[in-house]
Design a protein around this motif. Structure first.
Motif, PDB file in Angstrom:
ATOM      1  N   ASP A  33      12.458  45.714  36.313  1.00 12.66           N
ATOM      2  CA  ASP A  33      13.958  45.561  36.543  1.00 12.66           C
ATOM      3  C   ASP A  33      14.417  45.390  34.977  1.00 12.66           C
ATOM      4  OD1 ASP A  33      16.611  45.508  36.883  1.00 12.66           O
ATOM      5  OD2 ASP A  33      16.257  43.838  38.365  1.00 12.66           O
ATOM      6  N   PRO A  34      15.246  46.397  34.396  1.00 13.39           N
ATOM      7  CA  PRO A  34      15.796  45.825  32.922  1.00 13.39           C
ATOM      8  C   PRO A  34      16.580  44.681  33.180  1.00 13.39           C
ATOM      9  CG  PRO A  34      16.190  47.942  33.568  1.00 13.39           C
ATOM     10  CD  PRO A  34      15.545  47.442  34.907  1.00 13.39           C
ATOM     11  N   ALA A  35      17.250  44.174  34.353  1.00 13.32           N
ATOM     12  CA  ALA A  35      18.159  43.131  34.531  1.00 13.32           C
ATOM     13  C   ALA A  35      17.400  41.918  34.381  1.00 13.32           C
ATOM     14  CB  ALA A  35      18.956  43.257  35.499  1.00 13.32           C
ATOM     15  N   ARG A  36      16.117  41.949  34.906  1.00 14.40           N
ATOM     16  CA  ARG A  36      15.266  40.646  35.079  1.00 14.40           C
ATOM     17  C   ARG A  36      14.937  40.011  33.655  1.00 14.40           C
ATOM     18  NH1 ARG A  36      13.819  36.735  35.192  1.00 14.40           N
ATOM     19  NH2 ARG A  36      12.037  35.736  36.112  1.00 14.40           N
ATOM     20  N   ALA A  37      14.851  40.819  32.591  1.00 14.54           N
ATOM     21  CA  ALA A  37      14.431  40.374  31.155  1.00 14.54           C
ATOM     22  C   ALA A  37      15.822  40.048  30.725  1.00 14.54           C
ATOM     23  CB  ALA A  37      14.149  41.518  30.440  1.00 14.54           C
ATOM     24  N   GLU A 290      10.295  45.400  26.580  1.00 18.87           N
ATOM     25  CA  GLU A 290      11.442  44.691  26.965  1.00 18.87           C
ATOM     26  C   GLU A 290      12.252  45.498  28.110  1.00 18.87           C
ATOM     27  OE1 GLU A 290      13.800  43.889  23.541  1.00 18.87           O
ATOM     28  OE2 GLU A 290      11.906  42.734  22.596  1.00 18.87           O
ATOM     29  N   SER A 291      11.612  46.600  28.627  1.00 15.39           N
ATOM     30  CA  SER A 291      12.249  47.252  29.590  1.00 15.39           C
ATOM     31  C   SER A 291      13.520  47.757  29.072  1.00 15.39           C
ATOM     32  CB  SER A 291      12.456  46.475  30.973  1.00 15.39           C
ATOM     33  OG  SER A 291      10.981  46.144  31.404  1.00 15.39           O
ATOM     34  N   ASP A 292      13.745  48.088  28.072  1.00 14.54           N
ATOM     35  CA  ASP A 292      15.034  48.436  27.385  1.00 14.54           C
ATOM     36  C   ASP A 292      15.294  49.957  27.677  1.00 14.54           C
ATOM     37  OD1 ASP A 292      17.540  48.903  26.198  1.00 14.54           O
ATOM     38  OD2 ASP A 292      16.801  47.338  24.517  1.00 14.54           O
ATOM     39  N   LEU A 293      15.809  50.323  28.431  1.00 10.09           N
ATOM     40  CA  LEU A 293      15.896  51.867  29.019  1.00 10.09           C
ATOM     41  C   LEU A 293      16.643  52.565  27.756  1.00 10.09           C
ATOM     42  CD1 LEU A 293      15.880  54.349  30.803  1.00 10.09           C
ATOM     43  CD2 LEU A 293      18.126  53.631  31.506  1.00 10.09           C
ATOM     44  N   SER A 294      17.677  52.161  27.145  1.00 10.60           N
ATOM     45  CA  SER A 294      18.295  52.821  26.025  1.00 10.60           C
ATOM     46  C   SER A 294      17.315  53.136  25.021  1.00 10.60           C
ATOM     47  CB  SER A 294      19.551  52.040  25.625  1.00 10.60           C
ATOM     48  OG  SER A 294      20.408  51.532  26.870  1.00 10.60           O
TER      49      SER A 294
END
Lengths: 328, 344
Positions: A33-37, A290-294
């Motif tokens: 989950d990107p928010a988790r990071a 870092e699970s950074d979608l963008s």
């Protein structure tokens, strides 16, 4: 001609949109989950939900995709009030961990990748074609045997191994080259080159292998071709005949080179990692970590765009070099 | 007597590979006057093409030629690079068998011909050379030549390409044309057209032609004299008439019997005759022993006996039906039995 290019460009746009969709879908297919990071430690569920809403990652994949496409044309706004951030069109997304929009991040990293690609491409062409041509001219000679082995080695070893060997040998054992860091060209051209020699060597070594092989086989084919015997029979000198033989070598080399350069411009993850260079490859890797979608979508689209353009250039260039593939 | 356009004396060509030297052409002599056609006939591997290439000094790597070749007044074997370049494509030109591979895929037809012009006369402008190309394409019977010069080899049909290759070879009016199987890759009807074109241009330019072929049909319709090669050696030499009417070498009769004829039915009183193959395969040049190279395949060797196996036959003079003609055959038999007997 212009209609052809226009048609190709329209196809390219649709292809890029499809690539963006696949990338976004794949990204959310991963369980991270990107928010988790972003929410830090400790991360209570209600904070996490707020962060997720702020980053707009709590929505469905289709919604994300349509927002992304909309952002490309009109820009995109995240959050509201004091924490509002705006990403101007064309917006490839906003990287919360970096507090910056992806377009800016790519632009920052581009000089490193450009420098790396430029040197590697030049070196690879010189070494690849040079050794390939020499081996063809003196087939079975020392140069031929050396470069055939060299090419075999280059094709079979992985990039990271060559990279680590170069760092170990030239960086640490011989203390001859810097093993990390980047100096911008505008700051000091000599330091710029000095810091890049290592990665250039690594990348061009891997790439040159295929050029050696292609240049060698192609030139061997050309040199025994009947049309060159016929040219001699017309009274052409050896030099004139050889110059014409180059033409046949050019065709596959140009095609290969254009595609390799576009791949290099998309960033070389491994070489950048090994030499601690912060280029596009490194950016992509950090985005994934870092699970950074963008960032993942932005860099992927940028590379895909380059590859599409590279292919278009090859398709436009080939008919000029070889009349047999000219369209009727 | 005029000097011949082509004179070859004791030409030998050998290939060296891996320390082993193999003679592919041995002790070949010939002469050819302007306006005349000498056909060189033989099976694959008999040395025909190599002989043609040797005359232009276009031998592949690893091959070397000995002897003497005078073509259009130039000593080809002792000439330096500059003189060779001057001779090639202007005094001596060549038409290749496969017109597709003989033309560069990267140049249009006009560029090929213009190149031949400008290589020998740099003072000709590009524009003038292209104009010459148009003229020449018109001369060899290519329709709409002004448009055809801009076309590329792959856009031409086989027959058109061969015409273009002929235009390219003849644009500098060579004294000697070496035509290496010029019609082999073509349809029979196109073959006849190309042969007729070559003969016509030969008359017009008064050039000598060395016609390399394996096809007795082509030879019969185009040659004045015939040289039959076997395993790199001269088997028989003579006027077309002598070769057809009184062949003196069993290989020549064998080759003729193996050539299909449209009038075969008439020959045998309405009964169809079968083509006769020459038994066996061409002698390997590498392990050529002493004796006649043809002996293992020759139906008459038994009649002569051991001599065929131990002694190489030298060309000797045979009877001729031609006034002042020369007829040579390298066979231990002085007179061949009639064709029917040979077959049995």
């Amino acid at each position: 001609m212009i209609a052809y290019i226009a048609r190709r460009m329209v196809t390219a746009v649709f292809m890029l949109l499809a690539i963006a969709f696949v990338t976004i879908t794949l990204f959310f297919g991963a369980s991270k989950d990107p928010a988790r990071a972003m929410c830090g430690k400790p991360c209570p569920p209600e904070t996490r939900a707020k962060v997720s809403a702020y980053m707009q990652t709590d929505q469905s994949v289709v919604w994300q995709y349509t927002e992304f496409v909309k952002g490309l044309f009109v820009g995109r706004t995240y959050g509201e009030g004091a924490r509002q951030v705006h990403c101007h069109a064309p917006c490839f997304g906003y990287s919360f961990p970096n507090r910056s929009d992806v377009t800016t991040l790519i632009a920052e990293r581009l000089p490193v990748t450009l420098s790396l690609a430029f040197g590697a491409a030049v070196l690879c062409l010189v070494v690849g074609i040079g050794l390939g041509a020499l081996s063809a001219i003196r087939k079975g000679g020392i140069v031929d045997r050396f470069s055939t082995g060299f090419a075999m080695f280059g094709l079979s070893v992985p990039t990271f191994l060559v990279g680590l060997l170069v760092v170990q040998v030239f960086g640490f054992m011989l203390n001859a080259l810097p093993y990390s860091g980047f100096v911008s060209f505008s700051e000091s051209p000599t330091d710029w080159a000095w810091h890049l020699i290592g990665p250039w060597m690594v990348l061009s070594f891997i790439l040159a292998a295929s050029y050696i092989r292609v240049a060698r086989t192609q030139l061997l084919n050309e040199l025994s071709a009947d049309h060159l015997v016929a040219m001699t029979a017309r009274g052409a000198s050896t030099r004139q005949v050889n110059r014409h033989a180059v033409r046949g070598v050019m065709v596959p080399v140009v095609a290969m080179f254009a595609l390799d350069v576009t791949a290099l411009l998309g960033g070389s993850v491994i070489a950048e990692r090994v030499f601690s260079l912060h280029g596009l490859g490194d950016l992509l890797l950090s985005g994934v970590n870092e699970s950074d979608l963008s960032i993942v979508v932005g860099v992927t689209l940028f590379s895909a765009f380059l590859i599409i353009v590279g292919n278009l250039i090859v398709d436009l260039l080939m008919p000029l070099l070889d009349p047999r593939i000219r369209r009727a | 007597m005029r000097d011949p356009v082509l004179q070859v004396e004791d030409l030998s060509v050998s290939f060296t590979s891996g320390g082993v030297t193999t003679d592919v052409v041995r002790d070949l002599s010939m002469r050819l006057d302007g306006g005349r056609t000498l056909a060189v006939v033989g099976e694959s591997g008999s040395g025909k093409t190599i002989t043609g290439r040797a005359i232009m000094r276009l031998l592949p790597r690893g091959a070397s030629a000995r002897g003497r070749i005078v073509a259009a007044g130039r000593e080809m074997l002792s000439a330096d690079e500059r003189e060779l370049r001057r001779a090639r494509g202007s005094d001596v030109a060549m038409v290749f068998q496969d017109s597709m591979s003989a033309l560069s895929p990267y140049l249009d037809i006009g560029a090929h011909i213009a190149q031949a012009v400008r290589l020998h006369d740099p003072s000709v402008t590009r524009r003038a050379a292209r104009a010459r190309a148009v003229e020449m394409l018109d001369r060899v019977g290519i329709p709409e030549p002004a448009d055809a010069v801009r076309r590329f080899p792959h856009e031409f049909s086989g027959g058109m390409r061969q015409r273009a290759v002929i235009a390219m070879a003849l644009v500098n009016r060579p004294a000697l044309l070496i035509a290496d199987e010029p019609t082999t890759a073509l349809d029979v009807t196109v073959q006849a057209q190309i042969l007729a074109l070559l003969r016509e241009l030969q008359q017009e330019y008064g050039m000598a032609m060395l016609l390399i072929s394996h096809d007795f049909g082509v030879v019969a319709s185009a040659a004045d004299d015939v040289l039959v090669l076997y395993a790199g050696r001269q088997a028989e030499y003579g006027s077309l008439r002598d070769i057809f009417e009184q062949p003196a070498h069993p290989y020549t009769t064998g080759l003729r019997a193996a050539t299909p004829r449209l009038d075969a039915r008439l020959d045998s009183g309405g009964k169809r005759t079968r083509l006769r193959a020459i038994p066996g395969a061409p002698t390997s040049l590498r392990d050529a022993g002493p004796g006649c190279a043809f002996a293992p395949r020759c139906g008459l060797a038994d009649q002569v006996g051991e001599r065929c196996v131990v002694e190489v036959p030298l060309p000797t003079v045979r009877p001729t039906n031609e006034d002042g003609g020369l007829h040579l055959a390298a066979c231990h038999l002085d007179r061949l039995p009639a064709l029917q007997e040979v077959a049995r």
